[in-house]
Design an enzyme around this catalytic site. Structure first.
Site, short mmCIF file in Angstrom:
data_model
loop_
_atom_site.label_atom_id
_atom_site.label_comp_id
_atom_site.label_asym_id
_atom_site.label_seq_id
_atom_site.Cartn_x
_atom_site.Cartn_y
_atom_site.Cartn_z
N SER A 137 18.98 -48.21 -13.20
CA SER A 137 19.43 -46.75 -13.20
C SER A 137 19.77 -46.37 -14.93
O SER A 137 19.37 -45.42 -15.35
CB SER A 137 20.57 -46.36 -12.41
N ASP A 138 20.22 -47.34 -15.49
CA ASP A 138 20.50 -47.21 -16.82
C ASP A 138 19.24 -46.96 -17.69
O ASP A 138 19.14 -45.86 -18.50
CB ASP A 138 21.30 -48.39 -17.59
N TYR A 139 18.27 -47.70 -17.33
CA TYR A 139 16.91 -47.69 -18.18
C TYR A 139 16.30 -46.40 -17.85
O TYR A 139 15.72 -45.89 -18.42
CB TYR A 139 16.26 -49.15 -17.81
#
Length: 407
Positions: free
Chosen positions: A172-174
Site C-alpha cells: 500500500s505504501d508503494y
C-alpha cells in the site's frame, strides 16, 4: 521521445516524507529527471536508515541497504521542522520548488505553519496518509498494514482455512506512491498548461490515502457485493471462477504459475501435458465446468508439474503457447537474461555500499536513456549546497543553525 533530456528536467521536488510512500513518490519523479531534495530530521534522519538488512562497514556502523534503494536519486539536507526557524527555511526552500511530497499525520503541517495554505500557492502537493486528509478516521495513526486491511486486500490474501497473510512487500505504501506521482504529473501539466491564461493560482493538493490506493485495485469486489450480494473471501492461489490456475510445485522444489483457464489455453495445456483427451472430455469442455470442479483439474495439473523440473515445464508450456512463469528468487532475477537485456537493473555507485545492482527506473521512455540514480545521501550531505547556494544562507548562518540543532 524526440529528445534525450529527461521529461521532468527543471522540475524541483521537496521530499519531506519518511519511511516509504511519500519518498517513493518523490523518487519516481526523480527517476524522470526531477531534482529531488530530501529533508530529514537532524536528530537521526529518516526511519528507513535504521531498517535492515544492513551492511556492516569498516568503521563499525551499520548501513541499511533498504535506505540505499529508497534514498537514492536525491540530495539530502537536515532541518528541524518543529522550530520557527526551521519552518521559515522550509517556506523559503519550497518557494523555489514545484512539488512537495509529505506523509505526516494529517494536521501536522498545519500545526507547524507549513501546510499548503502557508506556502507558495503554485506548489503541487502530494499529501499521503493512511486514511486521507479528511474524514472520521483521518487522524488515526497507521502504517502500510492498516492500508491493506482497510482497503480490503488483507482479507483476500491467503488461504480460506487460515488467517490472512500480508503481501510480501509493503504494497500500500508503494502503490500509493505510484498513484500520487501520477496525480502530481497531471497537476503539473494542468498548472503549466493554464499558465498566463488565468488569474488563479496554479497549485494543487493531491490527497492520497494508503487504503484508497488498495481499494482502487480491488477488481469486482465492491460491484459483486452491491449487485449480487457476493462477499469476496480468500481463495488461496486457485480461483473459484477459473481453472486450471495455480502456483504448482515442481520436482526441483520450485513453484511455477500456469494459467489454463480459457478454453484455448486449457486445450494447449492438455497438449503440453500429453493428455489431449482431457480437452475433449465433456467433464472439462467449458470454463464453467472446470471452475465447478477446480480442485480436481488443478490436482491433475499439479501431478504433472511435480514430475518435472521448473525449467522443463516452462519450456514445454512455452512451446505449446501456455501462459507460464516460474516464481523467481532474487538470485534468479539478477541472472535472468531477459531482464538483463531489457535494462531492468542499474548499477548505483553508493557512497557507503559501493557500486551494486538495484532495480532500474521504471517505466522507461523508448529512445531516452533512464536517469541513473545517484547514491542515497549521507545525513545532511547537501546542507551547504542547498541552504547556502540555493536558499541563500551565509556559511556563518549555516554553522549557527547547525550548532542550534535546527539544521
Amino acid at each position: 521521445m524526440p529528445t534525450q533530456e529527461p521529461p521532468l528536467a527543471g522540475v524541483r521536488v521537496i521530499d519531506v516524507g519518511t519511511r516509504i510512500s511519500a519518498p517513493f513518490c518523490a523518487g519516481l519523479l526523480g527517476e524522470m529527471g526531477a531534482d529531488v531534495i530530501k529533508i530529514e530530521d537532524p536528530r537521526g534522519g529518516d526511519f528507513m536508515r535504521g531498517v535492515g538488512p544492513f551492511l556492516h562497514t569498516e568503521d563499525g556502523s551499520d548501513y541499511s541497504l533498504w535506505w540505499a534503494v529508497e534514498g537514492r536519486g536525491r540530495r539530502g539536507v537536515t532541518l528541524d521542522l518543529r522550530t520557527p526557524s526551521g519552518q521559515d527555511l522550509f517556506r523559503r526552500l519550497t518557494s523555489s520548488a514545484d512539488v512537495v511530497c509529505e506523509n505526516f499525520r494529517p494536521g501536522t503541517l498545519e500545526a507547524w505553519g507549513i501546510a499548503p495554505d502557508d506556502c507558495d500557492p503554485n506548489l503541487v502537493w502530494a499529501r499521503i496518509s493512511v486514511f486521507g486528509q479528511e474524514g472520521p478516521y483521518s487522524d488515526r495513526p497507521g502504517l502500510d498494514r492498516m492500508g491493506i486491511a482497510y482497503g480490503g486486500l488483507l482479507n483476500l490474501t491467503g488461504f480460506p482455512d487460515r488467517p490472512p497473510v500480508r503481501p510480501g512487500v509493503t504494497i500500500s505504501d508503494y502503490l500509493t506512491g505510484v498513484f500520487a506521482a501520477q496525480a502530481v504529473l497531471a497537476a503539473l501539466y494542468a498548472r503549466d498548461k493554464s499558465a498566463g491564461r488565468t488569474s488563479q493560482e496554479g497549485g494543487a493538493v493531491v490527497d492520497a490515502s494508503l487504503y484508497g490506493a488498495i481499494l482502487r485495485v480491488m477488481e469486482w469486489t465492491l460491484a459483486g457485493q452491491d449487485v449480487l450480494g457476493v462477499t469476496r473471501e480468500r481463495q488461496g492461489n486457485r480461483l473459484s471462477t477459473s481453472a486450471p490456475v495455480d502456483n504448482y510445485p515442481t520436482s526441483d522444489g520450485k513453484y511455477i504459475s500456469i494459467v489454463g483457464g480459457s478454453d484455448a489455453n486449457f486445450a494447449r495445456l492438455c497438449r503440453a501435458m500429453g493428455q489431449t483427451e482431457l480437452a475433449s472430455d465433456p467433464e472439462w469442455t467449458t470454463l464453467a465446468k472446470r471452475a465447478q470442479r477446480s480442485d480436481v483439474i488443478n490436482d491433475i495439473v499439479a501431478a504433472w508439474t511435480a514430475s518435472l523440473p521448473a525449467e522443463q515445464i516452462e519450456r514445454i508450456c512455452i512451446e505449446h503457447g501456455v501462459p507460464v512463469a516460474t516464481a523467481l528468487n532474487a538470485m534468479e532475477i539478477l541472472n535472468n537474461k531477459h531482464m538483463q537485456e531489457r535494462g531492468d537493473f542499474v548499477t548505483v555507485d553508493d557512497s557507503v555500499a559501493g557500486p551494486h545492482l538495484q532495480q532500474a527506473p521504471f517505466p522507461r521512455f523508448k529512445g531516452t536513456p533512464p536517469v541513473t540514480p545517484s547514491s542515497a545521501p549521507l545525513l545532511g550531505e547537501h546542507n551547504r549546497e542547498v541552504w547556502c547556494d540555493l536558499v541563500g544562507l551565509t556559511p556563518s548562518e549555516l554553522e549557527t543553525l547547525i550548532d542550534q540543532g535546527i539544521i
